[in-house]
Write a protein that holds these residues in place. Structure first.
Motif, PDB file in Angstrom:
ATOM      1  N   ARG A  61      74.147 105.258 113.633  1.00 33.06           N
ATOM      2  CA  ARG A  61      74.916 104.526 114.654  1.00 33.06           C
ATOM      3  C   ARG A  61      75.676 105.468 115.575  1.00 33.06           C
ATOM      4  N   GLN A  62      76.651 106.157 115.054  1.00 36.23           N
ATOM      5  CA  GLN A  62      77.536 106.947 115.897  1.00 36.23           C
ATOM      6  C   GLN A  62      76.872 108.256 116.340  1.00 36.23           C
ATOM      7  N   THR A  63      76.075 108.843 115.463  1.00 36.02           N
ATOM      8  CA  THR A  63      75.468 110.133 115.832  1.00 36.02           C
ATOM      9  C   THR A  63      74.414 109.962 116.915  1.00 36.02           C
ATOM     10  N   ALA A  64      73.548 108.961 116.764  1.00 30.37           N
ATOM     11  CA  ALA A  64      72.524 108.728 117.791  1.00 30.37           C
ATOM     12  C   ALA A  64      73.178 108.337 119.099  1.00 30.37           C
ATOM     13  N   VAL A  81      87.259 110.432 110.268  1.00 28.06           N
ATOM     14  CA  VAL A  81      87.758 109.846 111.516  1.00 28.06           C
ATOM     15  C   VAL A  81      87.936 110.921 112.596  1.00 28.06           C
ATOM     16  N   PRO A  82      88.481 112.108 112.257  1.00 26.25           N
ATOM     17  CA  PRO A  82      88.596 113.142 113.299  1.00 26.25           C
ATOM     18  C   PRO A  82      87.254 113.492 113.931  1.00 26.25           C
ATOM     19  N   MET A  83      86.197 113.570 113.121  1.00 23.46           N
ATOM     20  CA  MET A  83      84.890 113.891 113.690  1.00 23.46           C
ATOM     21  C   MET A  83      84.414 112.770 114.608  1.00 23.46           C
ATOM     22  N   PHE A  84      84.698 111.533 114.238  1.00 23.20           N
ATOM     23  CA  PHE A  84      84.316 110.405 115.088  1.00 23.20           C
ATOM     24  C   PHE A  84      84.991 110.511 116.458  1.00 23.20           C
ATOM     25  N   TYR A  85      86.278 110.846 116.469  1.00 20.37           N
ATOM     26  CA  TYR A  85      86.981 110.965 117.746  1.00 20.37           C
ATOM     27  C   TYR A  85      86.613 112.253 118.481  1.00 20.37           C
ATOM     28  N   GLU A 111      81.040  96.967 106.674  1.00 21.97           N
ATOM     29  CA  GLU A 111      81.159  97.870 107.801  1.00 21.97           C
ATOM     30  C   GLU A 111      80.635  99.250 107.435  1.00 21.97           C
ATOM     31  N   CYS A 112      80.538 100.064 108.478  1.00 19.66           N
ATOM     32  CA  CYS A 112      80.234 101.467 108.266  1.00 19.66           C
ATOM     33  C   CYS A 112      81.539 102.245 108.359  1.00 19.66           C
ATOM     34  N   ASN A 113      81.932 102.792 107.235  1.00 17.22           N
ATOM     35  CA  ASN A 113      83.114 103.641 107.249  1.00 17.22           C
ATOM     36  C   ASN A 113      82.753 104.953 107.934  1.00 17.22           C
ATOM     37  N   GLU A 114      83.604 105.396 108.851  1.00 13.52           N
ATOM     38  CA  GLU A 114      83.260 106.553 109.661  1.00 13.52           C
ATOM     39  C   GLU A 114      83.258 107.850 108.875  1.00 13.52           C
ATOM     40  N   GLY A 115      83.717 107.801 107.650  1.00 10.82           N
ATOM     41  CA  GLY A 115      83.736 109.018 106.855  1.00 10.82           C
ATOM     42  C   GLY A 115      84.863 109.919 107.286  1.00 10.82           C
ATOM     43  N   THR A 126      79.477 117.169 106.318  1.00 10.54           N
ATOM     44  CA  THR A 126      80.777 117.229 105.621  1.00 10.54           C
ATOM     45  C   THR A 126      81.230 115.854 105.126  1.00 10.54           C
ATOM     46  N   ALA A 127      81.404 114.895 106.011  1.00 10.49           N
ATOM     47  CA  ALA A 127      81.894 113.563 105.616  1.00 10.49           C
ATOM     48  C   ALA A 127      81.164 112.509 106.432  1.00 10.49           C
TER      49      ALA A 127
END
Length: 835
Positions: free
Chosen positions: A639-642, A729-733, A723-727, A704-705
């Motif tokens: 989801r987030q990486t693509a 959060v800093p990497m998501f942002y 839901e999909c936990n972002e693992g 890593t996460a």
């Protein structure tokens, strides 16, 4: 035939005199005897008769007995006890010359005081005394009085039974009535801590004077009136009554006097009476003029009794002329039938003459009962216990008899103290089928029956066994009761009486203690959010399980639904339709551009960058579909990486396109050195560089996460969020921040190049498109953080679609307009205009 005379000491109050309801007669009435208690004597005679007629018990031995009256007096009790120990009419202790008078055991008395008076003397000589008193105030009586036995259960079982009875019916607001003496105080001191431990409150504790004290009070009705008023004004509907005869008699006088003074029946109605085992309907407590229906529906504990076969027939066979030499029987007959024999010396108020044809079964239950009462049953068992003990001694082996005394035991020299070894371990079944034995405290190893008293207008009554308190039976529950067998007072219309300080707190509420009130009095507070109570009168509300939520009334937990953005729900369908629509539009634009790839407008704006940008936008639209559906491990990874990588490619192409436009304009100036930078190499470098940075961030994130499927049971009250936990959060942002950085750079470059000549300029359109892009994603962050569940996912999908659509329409709609609607403008001359 060899004969052993066994005197039995019995407590038998004297016979009552006929009484009218004059206050001056109360004292004399109380001291008069009770016809009903003569059944105690008759049960003794019947038991001895059974033993004599049974060849299997004490063959060739006849039992004898003597009866003495204590008159409820310590002096007379001590005097009669000494008479038992003396050979002649004169009291000469420690001297015996009459070999025929061999005292073996004593039975009595009916009250604890009389029993202990006798025990202090009998204990010196180690003479077994089997009492049938309900209450014994001595602590560790068996240690202090080793020769003392009781043919009644331990009273502790009765206290526990009272508490269990109250708990069974949920009666937590009760009154206690005790006698105003040491026995009453001990009863209250023992019972009240048990009530408090089981959260039962005492609304009122009233001390009732003994009938002797009440006589003195009658000179001034104010004290008794005050006590009656106290009982009447109390809200308690259930009263536990320590039902000693003196206490009950005074209580009945209170009821009677209050009803006379007030002219209404207030005290005796609307009450449930719980009596101790002392209770019995008798003329001693219930005078003929009183309405016994005041105690209709009462519950009482009683010594366990069973029907003794042959006893009613034995009573029916009794006749005054057949009982010659029994002065007790003639007195009993006269008192019971309110008549006198022609040769009687008694001063009777009645002028009726006893015919001898009167029938005992015609008497009301308050005067005489044809079935054995609890105390008569205890006397019956006591006689059989002594007989069985003697039989065991006489039939025991010599080795066992040596344990009693050195040498053999012979009948003429049998001593009372020799019974103890056998008496302690005696155990047999009586004729009614009940097991009779003593426990380690010398008390009957049995429980109590729970009796429901049903009264009738003709002053008759019936006792119905509705339950038991049987601690000696490990296979059965300690306390049992048949609620359906109980008949309540007609005041309650057969509805279970309630005894609570206030109304119940219904489910959905919890109890809140009232200030300066007992813990049984409380207010009802609604359960807070996310908590429920599913029973009445709960102390605290509790939370549902994680997969449940409270209903509207907060009295039940309902299963939570699953919350995720599904392909089948309206919101999911709408977003899918939008994504596919934009994808189709992007594909159409790409087709138009490929079809018209050789036209000047497409060549002028870097055809390869345009194609790659459209393909990136198409992939971005498809990327939004990964967010729809139940989260799985693979979709959470993609989801987030693509999205981050594809969007970075798209924005980096916009940046490359903007820089190419600027460099192309600068390269058109004469002598410009920028010509060498214009070309595919620069654009490819920008795209690859920017995309690789984002790909590296995503790679670090996944190693890593990484994101993972998660179940959130707390964020929403009524649903479980899948839901999909972002693992991390800093990497998501970081991914979002890097996209924002590329967008700002693109916007800045395009904004600076917005005033270049229109012929070569896409900067204005790119500026506008990046303004839309940045606006969408700046509004995304607060919206994303303020929503939960599927709506949070929907917000992200909407931002993806909106920002992509902004790029698509702002950059490519002007070109499509010229290509499709204004082809005459798509010429080389117009594109090469000079300033």
């Amino acid at each position: 035939m060899e004969e052993d005379n066994l005197p039995f000491f019995l407590h038998l109050p004297a016979s009552p005199q006929k009484m009218s309801l004059k206050l001056k007669d109360i004292f004399s009435w109380w001291h008069s005897s009770v016809p009903k208690n003569y059944q105690h004597v008759l049960s003794l005679i019947f038991a001895i008769k059974e033993i004599k007629e049974n060849p299997k018990i004490l063959p060739n031995v006849s039992l004898g007995f003597q009866i003495y009256d204590s008159y409820i007096n310590a002096r007379i009790t001590h005097q009669n006890t000494l008479k038992l120990l003396s050979s002649w009419g004169r009291i000469v202790p420690n001297f015996k010359c009459d070999k025929e008078k061999n005292l073996i055991a004593v039975i009595g008395g009916r009250t604890s005081e009389i029993s202990l008076y006798a025990a202090t003397i009998l204990g010196i000589y180690k003479i077994p005394q089997i009492a049938y008193c309900i209450f014994i105030p001595v602590v560790n009586a068996k240690v202090q009085l080793p020769s003392f036995y009781r043919m009644v259960p331990n009273e502790e079982h009765q206290y526990i039974g009272i508490v269990q009875l109250l708990l069974h019916f949920h009666w937590t607001w009760i009154g206690i009535i005790i006698s105003d003496d040491e026995n009453g105080d001990m009863f209250a001191q023992t019972l009240m801590p048990l009530l408090s431990q089981n959260r039962i409150c005492t609304a009122i504790t009233e001390k009732i004077p003994a009938i002797f004290q009440a006589v003195e009070m009658l000179r001034s009705l104010e004290p008794l009136g005050g006590k009656a008023n106290s009982l009447t004004s109390s809200r308690a509907q259930v009263y536990v009554l320590n039902a000693r005869p003196q206490t009950v008699a005074c209580l009945i006088w209170l009821i009677y006097l209050f009803e006379i003074l007030e002219g209404v029946r207030k005290l005796s109605i609307g009450k449930v009476w719980i009596m101790t085992a002392h209770w019995d309907f008798s003329i001693q407590t219930m005078h003929r003029a009183f309405d016994i229906q005041a105690f209709d529906g009462a519950l009482s504990f009683a010594i366990h009794t069973s029907e003794v076969l042959g006893f009613p027939q034995f009573l029916q066979s009794l006749h005054p002329r057949l009982q010659q030499g029994d002065d007790f029987f003639r007195a009993f007959w006269e008192k019971a039938f309110s008549c006198s024999f022609s040769d009687s010396n008694e001063d009777m108020e009645s002028t009726d003459t006893c015919t001898g044809q009167e029938r005992l079964e015609s008497l009301s239950g308050t005067l005489f009962e044809m079935s054995m009462t609890g105390q008569s049953y205890s006397i019956y068992n006591a006689v059989h216990t002594i007989a069985q003990t003697l039989h065991k001694i006489y039939t025991s082996k010599p080795r066992l008899r040596k344990l009693v005394e050195r040498g053999s035991v012979d009948r003429p020299n049998l001593q009372p103290w020799q019974l103890h070894l056998f008496l302690k371990s005696i155990s047999f079944n009586n004729s009614a089928g009940d097991t009779v034995s003593f426990d380690k405290n010398g008390e009957l190893a049995a429980g109590f029956d729970i009796i429901n008293w049903v009264t009738f207008p003709n002053q008759s009554f019936s006792r119905v066994i509705v339950g038991r308190m049987h601690p000696e039976e490990p296979q059965a529950p300690e306390f049992s009761i048949n609620e359906e067998a109980i008949t309540w007072h007609n005041w309650f219309n057969q509805v279970l009486p309630r005894a609570v300080c206030n109304d119940h707190c219904h489910p959905g509420y919890s109890r809140k203690k009232k200030a300066r009130e007992q813990f049984c009095c409380y207010d009802c507070a609604p359960c807070p959010d996310a908590k429920i109570s599913d029973q009445n009168d709960m102390n605290d509300c509790f939370q549902c399980f994680e997969d449940q939520f409270p209903n509207k009334d907060k009295d039940q937990c309902l299963p939570k639904g699953l919350n995720f953005l599904s392909f089948t729900e309206p919101l999911g369908i709408t977003l899918v339709v939008l994504a596919l629509s934009f994808s189709v539009i992007t594909a159409l634009v790409l087709g138009i551009f490929m079809k018209n790839q050789n036209t000047p407008i497409i060549k002028a704006n870097n055809r390869d960058l345009t194609y790659s940008l459209l393909i990136s936008l198409l992939l971005c639209f498809f990327c939004s579909l990964l967010f729809i559906g139940q989260p799985q491990t693979l979709t959470c990874y993609l989801r987030q990486t693509a999205f981050g990588i594809i969007f970075s490619v798209a924005v980096s192409r916009v940046l490359a396109k903007t820089i190419t436009v600027v460099l192309a304009f600068m390269a058109t100036k004469p002598g410009s050195k920028m010509r060498k930078w214009v070309g595919k190499r620069l654009a490819t470098s920008i795209i690859l560089g920017c995309s690789l940075i984002q790909a590296s961030i995503c790679a670090i994130w996944l190693s890593t996460a990484p994101p993972f499927p998660n179940v959130d049971t707390h964020s929403l009250a009524e649903e479980i969020i899948l839901e999909c936990n972002e693992g991390s959060v800093p990497m998501f942002y970081c991914v979002l921040g890097y996209l924002g950085f590329l967008a700002i750079v693109s916007f800045t470059v395009a904004f600076l190049a917005r005033k270049l000549p229109d012929t070569f300029n896409e900067a204005r359109f790119i500026t506008f498109s990046m303004t839309v892009f940045c606006s969408v994603w700046l509004s995304f962050v607060p919206s994303y953080l303020s929503t939960k569940g599927k709506f949070m996912v929907a917000v992200e999908i909407f931002c993806i679609l909106a920002s992509n659509a902004g790029l698509l329409f702002c950059i490519f709609s002007p070109k499509c307009y010229i290509i499709i609607l204004r082809p005459q403008l798509n010429t080389k001359d117009l594109l090469i205009r000079k300033n």
